[in-house]
Motif scaffolding. Sequence first.
Motif, PDB file in Angstrom:
ATOM      1  N   VAL A  23       0.903  -1.193  -0.052  1.00 46.02           N
ATOM      2  CA  VAL A  23       0.062  -0.009   0.204  1.00 46.02           C
ATOM      3  C   VAL A  23       0.902   1.166  -0.044  1.00 46.02           C
ATOM      4  O   VAL A  23       1.598   1.453   0.809  1.00 46.02           O
ATOM      5  N   LEU A  24       0.682   1.948  -1.268  1.00 42.25           N
ATOM      6  CA  LEU A  24       1.343   3.311  -1.142  1.00 42.25           C
ATOM      7  C   LEU A  24       0.398   4.416  -0.893  1.00 42.25           C
ATOM      8  O   LEU A  24      -0.626   4.528  -1.480  1.00 42.25           O
ATOM      9  N   ALA A  25       0.634   5.541  -0.049  1.00 40.76           N
ATOM     10  CA  ALA A  25      -0.359   6.504   0.221  1.00 40.76           C
ATOM     11  C   ALA A  25       0.450   7.990   0.414  1.00 40.76           C
ATOM     12  O   ALA A  25       1.636   7.929   0.939  1.00 40.76           O
ATOM     13  N   GLU A  26      -0.375   8.872   0.183  1.00 40.85           N
ATOM     14  CA  GLU A  26       0.029  10.207   0.544  1.00 40.85           C
ATOM     15  C   GLU A  26      -1.146  10.627   1.214  1.00 40.85           C
ATOM     16  O   GLU A  26      -2.349  10.643   1.040  1.00 40.85           O
ATOM     17  N   PHE A  27      -0.932  11.668   2.252  1.00 43.79           N
ATOM     18  CA  PHE A  27      -1.690  12.193   3.229  1.00 43.79           C
ATOM     19  C   PHE A  27      -1.484  13.706   3.203  1.00 43.79           C
ATOM     20  O   PHE A  27      -0.392  14.115   3.152  1.00 43.79           O
ATOM     21  N   ALA A  28      -2.507  14.573   3.204  1.00 42.06           N
ATOM     22  CA  ALA A  28      -2.534  15.967   3.304  1.00 42.06           C
ATOM     23  C   ALA A  28      -3.367  16.496   4.298  1.00 42.06           C
ATOM     24  O   ALA A  28      -4.400  15.865   4.716  1.00 42.06           O
ATOM     25  N   GLY A  29      -3.120  17.894   4.620  1.00 32.26           N
ATOM     26  CA  GLY A  29      -3.931  18.496   5.485  1.00 32.26           C
ATOM     27  C   GLY A  29      -3.859  18.114   7.253  1.00 32.26           C
ATOM     28  O   GLY A  29      -4.801  17.925   7.760  1.00 32.26           O
ATOM     29  N   ILE A  30      -2.612  17.915   7.324  1.00 36.22           N
ATOM     30  CA  ILE A  30      -2.062  17.415   8.569  1.00 36.22           C
ATOM     31  C   ILE A  30      -1.448  18.517   9.315  1.00 36.22           C
ATOM     32  O   ILE A  30      -0.481  19.003   8.840  1.00 36.22           O
ATOM     33  N   ALA A 117      -5.707  13.413   8.804  1.00 32.29           N
ATOM     34  CA  ALA A 117      -5.609  13.780   7.556  1.00 32.29           C
ATOM     35  C   ALA A 117      -6.800  14.248   6.737  1.00 32.29           C
ATOM     36  O   ALA A 117      -7.820  13.508   6.933  1.00 32.29           O
ATOM     37  N   ALA A 118      -6.641  15.311   6.249  1.00 31.69           N
ATOM     38  CA  ALA A 118      -7.960  15.962   5.665  1.00 31.69           C
ATOM     39  C   ALA A 118      -8.042  15.270   4.166  1.00 31.69           C
ATOM     40  O   ALA A 118      -9.257  15.048   3.560  1.00 31.69           O
ATOM     41  N   THR A 119      -6.901  14.625   3.376  1.00 34.99           N
ATOM     42  CA  THR A 119      -6.942  14.105   2.249  1.00 34.99           C
ATOM     43  C   THR A 119      -6.127  12.911   2.253  1.00 34.99           C
ATOM     44  O   THR A 119      -5.170  12.937   3.010  1.00 34.99           O
ATOM     45  N   VAL A 120      -6.642  11.770   1.540  1.00 30.52           N
ATOM     46  CA  VAL A 120      -5.659  10.472   1.713  1.00 30.52           C
ATOM     47  C   VAL A 120      -6.094   9.981   0.276  1.00 30.52           C
ATOM     48  O   VAL A 120      -7.011   9.782  -0.111  1.00 30.52           O
ATOM     49  N   GLN A 121      -4.709   9.683  -0.320  1.00 32.01           N
ATOM     50  CA  GLN A 121      -4.848   8.757  -1.360  1.00 32.01           C
ATOM     51  C   GLN A 121      -3.999   8.003  -1.421  1.00 32.01           C
ATOM     52  O   GLN A 121      -2.885   7.612  -0.889  1.00 32.01           O
ATOM     53  N   THR A 122      -4.574   6.533  -1.711  1.00 31.56           N
ATOM     54  CA  THR A 122      -3.803   5.105  -1.747  1.00 31.56           C
ATOM     55  C   THR A 122      -3.741   4.391  -2.871  1.00 31.56           C
ATOM     56  O   THR A 122      -4.881   4.563  -3.835  1.00 31.56           O
ATOM     57  N   LYS A 123      -2.919   3.593  -3.200  1.00 30.11           N
ATOM     58  CA  LYS A 123      -2.883   2.565  -4.139  1.00 30.11           C
ATOM     59  C   LYS A 123      -2.364   1.193  -3.499  1.00 30.11           C
ATOM     60  O   LYS A 123      -1.426   1.364  -3.044  1.00 30.11           O
ATOM     61  N   THR A 124      -3.142   0.325  -3.834  1.00 32.19           N
ATOM     62  CA  THR A 124      -2.585  -0.917  -3.710  1.00 32.19           C
ATOM     63  C   THR A 124      -2.256  -1.713  -4.377  1.00 32.19           C
ATOM     64  O   THR A 124      -2.889  -2.122  -5.323  1.00 32.19           O
ATOM     65  N   ILE A 125      -0.983  -2.387  -4.390  1.00 33.14           N
ATOM     66  CA  ILE A 125      -0.466  -3.291  -5.299  1.00 33.14           C
ATOM     67  C   ILE A 125      -0.504  -4.788  -4.823  1.00 33.14           C
ATOM     68  O   ILE A 125       0.158  -4.963  -3.669  1.00 33.14           O
ATOM     69  N   HIS A 126      -1.130  -5.787  -5.459  1.00 33.29           N
ATOM     70  CA  HIS A 126      -0.777  -6.948  -5.191  1.00 33.29           C
ATOM     71  C   HIS A 126       0.134  -7.731  -5.805  1.00 33.29           C
ATOM     72  O   HIS A 126       0.492  -7.559  -6.922  1.00 33.29           O
ATOM     73  N   ARG A 127       1.267  -8.361  -4.721  1.00 35.32           N
ATOM     74  CA  ARG A 127       2.555  -8.898  -5.469  1.00 35.32           C
ATOM     75  C   ARG A 127       2.344 -10.340  -5.050  1.00 35.32           C
ATOM     76  O   ARG A 127       1.698 -10.973  -4.372  1.00 35.32           O
ATOM     77  N   GLY A 128       3.463 -11.042  -5.565  1.00 39.43           N
ATOM     78  CA  GLY A 128       3.589 -12.249  -5.580  1.00 39.43           C
ATOM     79  C   GLY A 128       2.594 -13.262  -6.605  1.00 39.43           C
ATOM     80  O   GLY A 128       1.923 -12.914  -7.316  1.00 39.43           O
TER      81      GLY A 128
END
Length: 132
Positions: A23-30, A117-128
């Motif tokens: 899971v890769l994420a960026e949070f903002a508004g903290i 966090a006011a904004t959250v963007q996530t991306k999940t990569i399934h591996r293996g």
Amino acid sequence: MSTVSGPVQTQVPVVGLFTGQHVLAEFAGIDASLLDDELFLRRTLEHVLDQAGATVCEVSSKQFEPQGVTVLALLSESHASIHTYPEIGALFVDVFTCGDRARPELAVRLLAEALGAATVQTKTIHRGWETS
């Protein structure tokens, strides 16, 4: 007399599944003060990882001047990290767990809540390999 040619084959026991979620994420508004609080970030990351079923082996961190913190958590399942940017109220989060016991998406969601966090963007990569 019998001889064996070629390399000796040994059986290695399988202890985990070759599958995982990254899971890769960026949070903002903290609040900037939270993003510059090394001890708070260490404790919070460890707590949310525990709540998400991960096994924390060790946590390491670095406070930067004039601001910013990096926190790394070594997990039995793999790793997690936080890199903060207090000057813009944002951070990057990276949680990778092997197997299917830990829930990295939950860890990221709990972290976002703990930081407000006011904004959250996530991306999940399934591996293996896929499991059934």
